[in-house]
Every structure is written in structure tokens, then in C-alpha cells.
Design a protein around this motif. Structure first.
Motif, mmCIF file in Angstrom:
data_model
loop_
_atom_site.group_PDB
_atom_site.id
_atom_site.type_symbol
_atom_site.label_atom_id
_atom_site.label_comp_id
_atom_site.label_asym_id
_atom_site.label_seq_id
_atom_site.Cartn_x
_atom_site.Cartn_y
_atom_site.Cartn_z
ATOM 1 N N LYS A 154 4.851 65.154 39.035
ATOM 2 C CA LYS A 154 6.061 65.602 38.346
ATOM 3 C C LYS A 154 5.886 65.519 36.835
ATOM 4 O O LYS A 154 5.119 64.693 36.335
ATOM 5 N N PRO A 155 6.608 66.365 36.090
ATOM 6 C CA PRO A 155 6.487 66.346 34.631
ATOM 7 C C PRO A 155 7.234 65.163 34.027
ATOM 8 O O PRO A 155 8.152 64.610 34.641
ATOM 9 N N ASN A 156 6.851 64.781 32.816
ATOM 10 C CA ASN A 156 7.650 63.821 32.049
ATOM 11 C C ASN A 156 8.910 64.520 31.548
ATOM 12 O O ASN A 156 8.888 65.726 31.278
ATOM 13 N N PRO A 157 10.016 63.781 31.408
ATOM 14 C CA PRO A 157 11.277 64.409 30.979
ATOM 15 C C PRO A 157 11.173 65.188 29.670
ATOM 16 O O PRO A 157 11.826 66.211 29.503
ATOM 17 N N ASP A 158 10.328 64.720 28.728
ATOM 18 C CA ASP A 158 10.232 65.397 27.427
ATOM 19 C C ASP A 158 9.107 66.424 27.370
ATOM 20 O O ASP A 158 8.819 66.986 26.314
ATOM 21 N N GLY A 159 8.441 66.670 28.492
ATOM 22 C CA GLY A 159 7.361 67.653 28.522
ATOM 23 C C GLY A 159 6.022 67.144 28.038
ATOM 24 O O GLY A 159 5.040 67.884 28.016
ATOM 25 N N SER A 160 5.950 65.874 27.633
ATOM 26 C CA SER A 160 4.691 65.289 27.163
ATOM 27 C C SER A 160 3.804 64.948 28.355
ATOM 28 O O SER A 160 4.230 64.999 29.514
ATOM 29 N N ILE A 161 2.563 64.597 28.061
ATOM 30 C CA ILE A 161 1.730 63.910 29.035
ATOM 31 C C ILE A 161 1.295 62.601 28.387
ATOM 32 O O ILE A 161 1.279 62.484 27.171
ATOM 33 N N ASN A 162 0.975 61.606 29.208
ATOM 34 C CA ASN A 162 0.644 60.284 28.661
ATOM 35 C C ASN A 162 -0.831 60.191 28.301
ATOM 36 O O ASN A 162 -1.613 59.447 28.896
ATOM 37 N N LEU A 163 -1.168 60.981 27.281
ATOM 38 C CA LEU A 163 -2.502 60.969 26.681
ATOM 39 C C LEU A 163 -2.307 60.868 25.180
ATOM 40 O O LEU A 163 -1.573 61.670 24.591
ATOM 41 N N HIS A 164 -2.954 59.878 24.573
ATOM 42 C CA HIS A 164 -2.738 59.583 23.157
ATOM 43 C C HIS A 164 -4.075 59.414 22.453
ATOM 44 O O HIS A 164 -4.922 58.610 22.874
ATOM 45 N N ALA A 165 -4.290 60.190 21.381
ATOM 46 C CA ALA A 165 -5.495 60.048 20.560
ATOM 47 C C ALA A 165 -5.301 58.832 19.665
ATOM 48 O O ALA A 165 -4.588 58.892 18.664
ATOM 49 N N PHE A 166 -5.934 57.735 20.032
ATOM 50 C CA PHE A 166 -5.579 56.420 19.503
ATOM 51 C C PHE A 166 -6.396 56.018 18.276
ATOM 52 O O PHE A 166 -5.875 55.429 17.334
ATOM 53 N N HIS A 167 -7.693 56.321 18.299
ATOM 54 C CA HIS A 167 -8.585 55.896 17.217
ATOM 55 C C HIS A 167 -9.554 57.006 16.830
ATOM 56 O O HIS A 167 -10.004 57.757 17.691
ATOM 57 N N LEU A 168 -9.886 57.047 15.552
ATOM 58 C CA LEU A 168 -11.010 57.850 15.072
ATOM 59 C C LEU A 168 -11.814 56.985 14.110
ATOM 60 O O LEU A 168 -11.234 56.268 13.293
ATOM 61 N N VAL A 169 -13.121 57.073 14.209
ATOM 62 C CA VAL A 169 -14.006 56.381 13.274
ATOM 63 C C VAL A 169 -15.018 57.396 12.758
ATOM 64 O O VAL A 169 -15.664 58.079 13.553
ATOM 65 N N PHE A 170 -15.116 57.518 11.450
ATOM 66 C CA PHE A 170 -16.106 58.423 10.871
ATOM 67 C C PHE A 170 -16.358 58.040 9.412
ATOM 68 O O PHE A 170 -15.607 57.261 8.824
ATOM 69 N N ILE A 171 -17.420 58.606 8.852
ATOM 70 C CA ILE A 171 -17.746 58.390 7.444
ATOM 71 C C ILE A 171 -16.979 59.420 6.615
ATOM 72 O O ILE A 171 -17.060 60.619 6.888
ATOM 73 N N HIS A 172 -16.236 58.943 5.613
ATOM 74 C CA HIS A 172 -15.470 59.855 4.762
ATOM 75 C C HIS A 172 -16.416 60.923 4.195
ATOM 76 O O HIS A 172 -17.489 60.593 3.668
ATOM 77 N N PRO A 173 -16.032 62.204 4.311
ATOM 78 C CA PRO A 173 -16.960 63.275 3.936
ATOM 79 C C PRO A 173 -17.331 63.322 2.457
ATOM 80 O O PRO A 173 -18.380 63.859 2.100
ATOM 81 N N ILE A 174 -16.519 62.751 1.597
ATOM 82 C CA ILE A 174 -16.793 62.771 0.154
ATOM 83 C C ILE A 174 -17.151 61.373 -0.352
ATOM 84 O O ILE A 174 -18.152 61.177 -1.041
ATOM 85 N N LYS A 175 -16.330 60.393 0.006
ATOM 86 C CA LYS A 175 -16.513 59.037 -0.524
ATOM 87 C C LYS A 175 -17.584 58.240 0.211
ATOM 88 O O LYS A 175 -18.006 57.182 -0.269
ATOM 89 N N LYS A 176 -17.976 58.705 1.383
ATOM 90 C CA LYS A 176 -19.024 58.065 2.190
ATOM 91 C C LYS A 176 -18.669 56.644 2.637
ATOM 92 O O LYS A 176 -19.553 55.831 2.923
ATOM 93 N N GLU A 177 -17.381 56.353 2.709
ATOM 94 C CA GLU A 177 -16.935 55.063 3.244
ATOM 95 C C GLU A 177 -16.589 55.240 4.717
ATOM 96 O O GLU A 177 -16.133 56.309 5.126
ATOM 97 N N LYS A 178 -16.778 54.204 5.514
ATOM 98 C CA LYS A 178 -16.440 54.290 6.936
ATOM 99 C C LYS A 178 -14.937 54.095 7.120
ATOM 100 O O LYS A 178 -14.358 53.127 6.620
ATOM 101 N N LEU A 179 -14.311 55.023 7.803
ATOM 102 C CA LEU A 179 -12.874 54.958 8.042
ATOM 103 C C LEU A 179 -12.601 54.590 9.494
ATOM 104 O O LEU A 179 -13.168 55.184 10.413
ATOM 105 N N PHE A 180 -11.734 53.593 9.682
ATOM 106 C CA PHE A 180 -11.246 53.223 11.004
ATOM 107 C C PHE A 180 -9.767 53.611 11.047
ATOM 108 O O PHE A 180 -8.940 52.921 10.435
ATOM 109 N N LEU A 181 -9.456 54.679 11.712
ATOM 110 C CA LEU A 181 -8.090 55.201 11.706
ATOM 111 C C LEU A 181 -7.441 54.989 13.068
ATOM 112 O O LEU A 181 -8.060 55.221 14.109
ATOM 113 N N ARG A 182 -6.167 54.589 13.030
ATOM 114 C CA ARG A 182 -5.487 54.174 14.254
ATOM 115 C C ARG A 182 -4.082 54.760 14.272
ATOM 116 O O ARG A 182 -3.349 54.654 13.287
ATOM 117 N N ALA A 183 -3.729 55.397 15.379
ATOM 118 C CA ALA A 183 -2.403 55.993 15.528
ATOM 119 C C ALA A 183 -1.575 55.153 16.484
ATOM 120 O O ALA A 183 -1.950 54.967 17.649
#
Length: 244
Positions: A185-214
Motif C-alpha cells: 500500500k502507498p504512504n498517505p503522503d505519496g512518499s516512499i521510505n527511502l532517504h539519501a542520508f549521507h554524501l562524502v566527497f572532496i570539494h571540487p574547488i577547495k579540495k577539502e573532504k565534505l561529510f554531508l548529512r541530511a
């Protein structure tokens, strides 16, 4: 009342990284609905008092019913370099998903060959290589069980359309609310329970490692899983290990 379409996670002269609400398109489609790109351009124009066109391009996508991190480039140089990072798989991605059926192993790697049906906007997973299929790899770990649902951490090694959704469905564990891939069955708001929680990468200009969290969506069902979020707080080895 409509929920806020996004929250800003990180911002500088080169990048804008936001936490997207479920239900918001990243880029335009045949519906003509306002997109996350539109909302973010409005935000930049207002904040920096930019009268003309705003340069802002998403460097990857999330499906409409999915929530979580989306990265935008604010300059052509950042766009080119971020696109290269994604293409070379130098961006480490972590998702959380909620499923009803217990995944068969505590930790495993899934390999399927996916074929996309563009007309129906669905992908189908095969266990062996078939014509026109793209190899798709995904690591998962069971995080724990709450109220008859399992929280699963996902680490995609490839970036195919609907990959996480179809690969979990292929092992009999469709994501909660994802009726397109077999959930009851669908969720009442039309969402699905999948969440992009973290991204880790080297900043493309500053070359610092970024740990990003939603942060998880402010929604009662998701909020019961907040106790697992504590496992992530000190995690600085995301590119090697699972949480917990």
C-alpha cells in the motif's frame, strides 16, 4: 499545509547542498510541477539579490518520492568537476530505507542487471546479464527492527535509475510505500521510505573532504527511527564501513 520543499545543508560560492522533501521533483517532467531546481534558484536570487538568471544545476537526481541530499553546482567549473566525481564514483553515498520483510542477510552485496522501460518509467532486475542491461551493485546492512519494519542502510556502488528500489524489491524487500515496486500500500503522503542520508566527497574547488548529512524527514513514522541516527554522529569512515 505544504511542507517546506528543502532545507539548506551546505552552501558556499561553488555548491548548494539541500535536504529535499519527498514529493518534490529535482528537474522538470511532463507534469510541469515546480521543481527543486526552481525553488533553489528562487532562494539564491532572493538571498543574494540577483536580478538576472541564476546559474544553478543539479549534479545528480533523487526520485520524486524520495527525500534527502541533493547537490547543486553554482558555477560551471563546479558543475564540470562534480559531474566527473559522480561519473568516477568518487562520491560516497549512504541511504536509509524502511522495509517490511526482513532482508535475508545482516550484511550483503547485491548484484543485478537492470533494464529500464522508459515508457512505463520502471526498471526490472535480472540475476544474470541480459541484452541492454546495466550491471548494478549495492551493499546493504540491517540496522534494526522497529514495530514490524526493518531499517536498512544502503551503499550503492553504481547509479542506475530506481536502482535501490528495484534491487531491494528483487530480494523480496520492497521499500515501504513503494507500490511501483511491489509494496502492498502507498504512504498517505505519496512518499516512499527511502532517504539519501549521507554524501562524502572532496570539494571540487577547495579540495577539502565534505561529510554531508541530511536529517530524517520530520514525519512520525520516520522519527521513530531517530535512535539509529545516533550511530552516525561520529562516523568518519563512511567510505569504508557501515554504521553501528
Amino acid at each position: 499545509m505544504m511542507k517546506k520543499p528543502f532545507n539548506v545543508i551546505f552552501e558556499d560560492n561553488h555548491l548548494l547542498v539541500v535536504n529535499k522533501a519527498s514529493g518534490v521533483l529535482v528537474q522538470g517532467d511532463k507534469t510541469g510541477d515546480k521543481t527543486l531546481t526552481d525553488y533553489c534558484k528562487d532562494y539564491i536570487a532572493k538571498k543574494y539579490n540577483k536580478p538576472g538568471a541564476v546559474f544553478l544545476h543539479p549534479v545528480h537526481r533523487l526520485d520524486r518520492p524520495v527525500s534527502g541530499i541533493v547537490v547543486f553546482a553554482r558555477t560551471s567549473k563546479a558543475l564540470e568537476r562534480m559531474t566527473t566525481l559522480f561519473r568516477k564514483r568518487e562520491v560516497h553515498k549512504v541511504y536509509w530505507a524502511v522495509v517490511k520483510r526482513k532482508p535475508p542477510e545482516e550484511m550483503a552485496k547485491l548484484t543485478h542487471w537492470l533494464v529500464k522501460d522508459s515508457e512505463k518509467n520502471v526498471s526490472k532486475a535480472y540475476d544474470t546479464e541480459v541484452p541492454d542491461a546495466k550491471k548494478s551493485e549495492l551493499g546493504y546492512k540491517r540496522m534494526g527492527k522497529l514495530n514490524d519494519h526493518w531499517l536498512v542502510e544502503l551503499r550503492p556502488h553504481t547509479g542506475r535509475p530506481h536502482q535501490l528500489r528495484v534491487q531491494l524489491a528483487a530480494i523480496g524487500c520492497p521499500i515501504r510505500g513503494d507500490v511501483k515496486y511491489g509494496f502492498a500500500k502507498p504512504n498517505p503522503d505519496g512518499s516512499i521510505n527511502l532517504h539519501a542520508f549521507h554524501l562524502v566527497f572532496i570539494h571540487p574547488i577547495k579540495k577539502e573532504k565534505l561529510f554531508l548529512r541530511a536529517a530524517l524527514p520530520e514525519e512520525p513514522f520516520w522519527e521513530q527511527f531517530l535512535e539509529f541516527e545516533q550511530l552516525k554522529t561520529g562516523d568518519r569512515h563512511l567510505d569504508q564501513t557501515f554504521s553501528g
